[in-house]
Design a protein around this motif. Structure first.
Motif, PDB file in Angstrom:
ATOM      1  N   GLU A   2     133.152 -16.576  74.638  1.00 54.42           N
ATOM      2  CA  GLU A   2     133.123 -18.023  74.732  1.00 54.42           C
ATOM      3  C   GLU A   2     131.684 -18.543  74.656  1.00 54.42           C
ATOM      4  N   THR A   3     131.462 -19.590  73.865  1.00 54.44           N
ATOM      5  CA  THR A   3     130.121 -20.136  73.649  1.00 54.44           C
ATOM      6  C   THR A   3     129.467 -20.580  74.952  1.00 54.44           C
ATOM      7  N   LEU A   4     130.218 -21.156  75.872  1.00 51.38           N
ATOM      8  CA  LEU A   4     129.644 -21.592  77.144  1.00 51.38           C
ATOM      9  C   LEU A   4     129.054 -20.437  77.929  1.00 51.38           C
ATOM     10  N   LEU A   5     129.763 -19.315  77.987  1.00 54.40           N
ATOM     11  CA  LEU A   5     129.258 -18.144  78.693  1.00 54.40           C
ATOM     12  C   LEU A   5     128.020 -17.602  77.995  1.00 54.40           C
ATOM     13  N   MET A   6     128.035 -17.545  76.668  1.00 54.77           N
ATOM     14  CA  MET A   6     126.880 -17.049  75.920  1.00 54.77           C
ATOM     15  C   MET A   6     125.684 -17.946  76.163  1.00 54.77           C
ATOM     16  N   ASP A   7     125.889 -19.262  76.149  1.00 52.61           N
ATOM     17  CA  ASP A   7     124.799 -20.204  76.382  1.00 52.61           C
ATOM     18  C   ASP A   7     124.237 -20.014  77.786  1.00 52.61           C
ATOM     19  N   LYS A   8     125.103 -19.794  78.756  1.00 54.50           N
ATOM     20  CA  LYS A   8     124.665 -19.579  80.142  1.00 54.50           C
ATOM     21  C   LYS A   8     123.815 -18.314  80.229  1.00 54.50           C
ATOM     22  N   LEU A   9     124.259 -17.240  79.602  1.00 55.46           N
ATOM     23  CA  LEU A   9     123.493 -15.993  79.619  1.00 55.46           C
ATOM     24  C   LEU A   9     122.146 -16.160  78.923  1.00 55.46           C
ATOM     25  N   LYS A  10     122.138 -16.874  77.806  1.00 53.51           N
ATOM     26  CA  LYS A  10     120.877 -17.090  77.103  1.00 53.51           C
ATOM     27  C   LYS A  10     119.919 -17.891  77.975  1.00 53.51           C
ATOM     28  N   LYS A  11     120.403 -18.939  78.614  1.00 55.46           N
ATOM     29  CA  LYS A  11     119.544 -19.744  79.486  1.00 55.46           C
ATOM     30  C   LYS A  11     118.983 -18.913  80.625  1.00 55.46           C
ATOM     31  N   GLU A  12     119.799 -18.055  81.198  1.00 57.72           N
ATOM     32  CA  GLU A  12     119.334 -17.186  82.275  1.00 57.72           C
ATOM     33  C   GLU A  12     118.282 -16.203  81.753  1.00 57.72           C
ATOM     34  N   LEU A  13     118.544 -15.624  80.581  1.00 62.62           N
ATOM     35  CA  LEU A  13     117.585 -14.688  79.996  1.00 62.62           C
ATOM     36  C   LEU A  13     116.260 -15.388  79.710  1.00 62.62           C
ATOM     37  N   ALA A  15     114.982 -18.009  81.150  1.00 65.91           N
ATOM     38  CA  ALA A  15     114.314 -18.294  82.426  1.00 65.91           C
ATOM     39  C   ALA A  15     113.616 -17.040  82.955  1.00 65.91           C
ATOM     40  N   ARG A  16     114.277 -15.907  82.855  1.00 64.89           N
ATOM     41  CA  ARG A  16     113.682 -14.649  83.333  1.00 64.89           C
ATOM     42  C   ARG A  16     112.513 -14.224  82.457  1.00 64.89           C
ATOM     43  N   LEU A  17     112.645 -14.386  81.145  1.00 61.55           N
ATOM     44  CA  LEU A  17     111.553 -14.006  80.243  1.00 61.55           C
ATOM     45  C   LEU A  17     110.338 -14.891  80.444  1.00 61.55           C
ATOM     46  N   GLU A  18     110.552 -16.177  80.701  1.00 65.07           N
ATOM     47  CA  GLU A  18     109.426 -17.093  80.887  1.00 65.07           C
ATOM     48  C   GLU A  18     108.657 -16.839  82.183  1.00 65.07           C
ATOM     49  N   ARG A  19     109.190 -16.012  83.061  1.00 65.08           N
ATOM     50  CA  ARG A  19     108.446 -15.602  84.267  1.00 65.08           C
ATOM     51  C   ARG A  19     107.397 -14.547  83.934  1.00 65.08           C
ATOM     52  N   ILE A  20     107.514 -13.933  82.764  1.00 68.49           N
ATOM     53  CA  ILE A  20     106.528 -12.939  82.328  1.00 68.49           C
ATOM     54  C   ILE A  20     105.314 -13.723  81.824  1.00 68.49           C
ATOM     55  N   PRO A  21     104.121 -13.455  82.386  1.00 70.57           N
ATOM     56  CA  PRO A  21     102.938 -14.211  81.971  1.00 70.57           C
ATOM     57  C   PRO A  21     102.705 -14.133  80.454  1.00 70.57           C
ATOM     58  N   GLY A  22     102.488 -15.300  79.857  1.00 76.71           N
ATOM     59  CA  GLY A  22     102.205 -15.387  78.430  1.00 76.71           C
ATOM     60  C   GLY A  22     103.420 -15.602  77.550  1.00 76.71           C
ATOM     61  N   ILE A  23     104.631 -15.510  78.110  1.00 80.06           N
ATOM     62  CA  ILE A  23     105.864 -15.671  77.325  1.00 80.06           C
ATOM     63  C   ILE A  23     106.319 -17.128  77.375  1.00 80.06           C
ATOM     64  N   ILE A 100     116.817  -6.187  78.511  1.00 80.03           N
ATOM     65  CA  ILE A 100     115.956  -6.964  77.615  1.00 80.03           C
ATOM     66  C   ILE A 100     114.671  -7.384  78.322  1.00 80.03           C
ATOM     67  N   VAL A 101     114.766  -7.823  79.566  1.00 82.98           N
ATOM     68  CA  VAL A 101     113.566  -8.203  80.324  1.00 82.98           C
ATOM     69  C   VAL A 101     112.637  -6.996  80.455  1.00 82.98           C
ATOM     70  N   ARG A 102     113.194  -5.831  80.702  1.00 79.83           N
ATOM     71  CA  ARG A 102     112.380  -4.614  80.815  1.00 79.83           C
ATOM     72  C   ARG A 102     111.682  -4.322  79.488  1.00 79.83           C
ATOM     73  N   LEU A 103     112.386  -4.455  78.378  1.00 75.88           N
ATOM     74  CA  LEU A 103     111.787  -4.181  77.068  1.00 75.88           C
ATOM     75  C   LEU A 103     110.692  -5.188  76.721  1.00 75.88           C
ATOM     76  N   VAL A 104     110.910  -6.454  77.009  1.00 80.15           N
ATOM     77  CA  VAL A 104     109.877  -7.459  76.735  1.00 80.15           C
ATOM     78  C   VAL A 104     108.666  -7.209  77.632  1.00 80.15           C
ATOM     79  N   THR A 105     108.889  -6.817  78.870  1.00 81.38           N
ATOM     80  CA  THR A 105     107.779  -6.482  79.774  1.00 81.38           C
ATOM     81  C   THR A 105     106.980  -5.316  79.217  1.00 81.38           C
TER      82      THR A 105
END
Length: 113
Positions: A2-13, A15-23, A100-105
């Motif tokens: 479902e698109t709503l669930l995918m959008d929610k997961l993307k938004k969460e991802l 938010a987590r990626l933007e906590r990494i300095p410089g991202i 994904i957060v681990r790989l971007v880190t």
């Protein structure tokens, strides 16, 4: 999925990626298909396809070290070579976000200043 669930997961991802300095996440307001950019130190390191896939320029060495393989059935990059520095990372559950957060880190930690 479902698109709503995918959008929610993307938004969460994002938010987590933007906590990494410089991202930074770069939305494209003229797109409504989930396509957007991911930037590290003002350089694009990846982009989102749809609402459930990050196409990340992880680099050949990290892709090999992590034992990653390109997903089968790629809709966007079906002809991508095995030696590409990009890897498509799909996410449809919470555990995928952790990976994904681990790989971007790792990417950020190994990138030159």
């Amino acid at each position: 999925m479902e698109t709503l669930l995918m959008d929610k997961l993307k938004k969460e991802l994002v938010a987590r990626l933007e906590r990494i300095p410089g991202i930074r996440h770069i939305p494209y307001p003229d797109r409504d298909d989930g396509f957007s950019g991911l930037v590290f130190q003002d350089r694009e390191i990846g982009h989102f396809h749809d609402f459930n896939e990050l196409d990340l320029r992880l680099g050949k060495a990290l892709i090999k070290r992590e034992g990653l393989t390109h997903p089968s059935g790629s809709r966007v990059h079906p002809g991508r070579r095995a030696g590409s520095p990009y890897i498509e990372l799909r996410f449809d559950r919470e555990q995928d976000l952790d990976r994904i957060v681990r790989l971007v880190t790792l990417l950020v930690e190994t990138s030159p200043p």
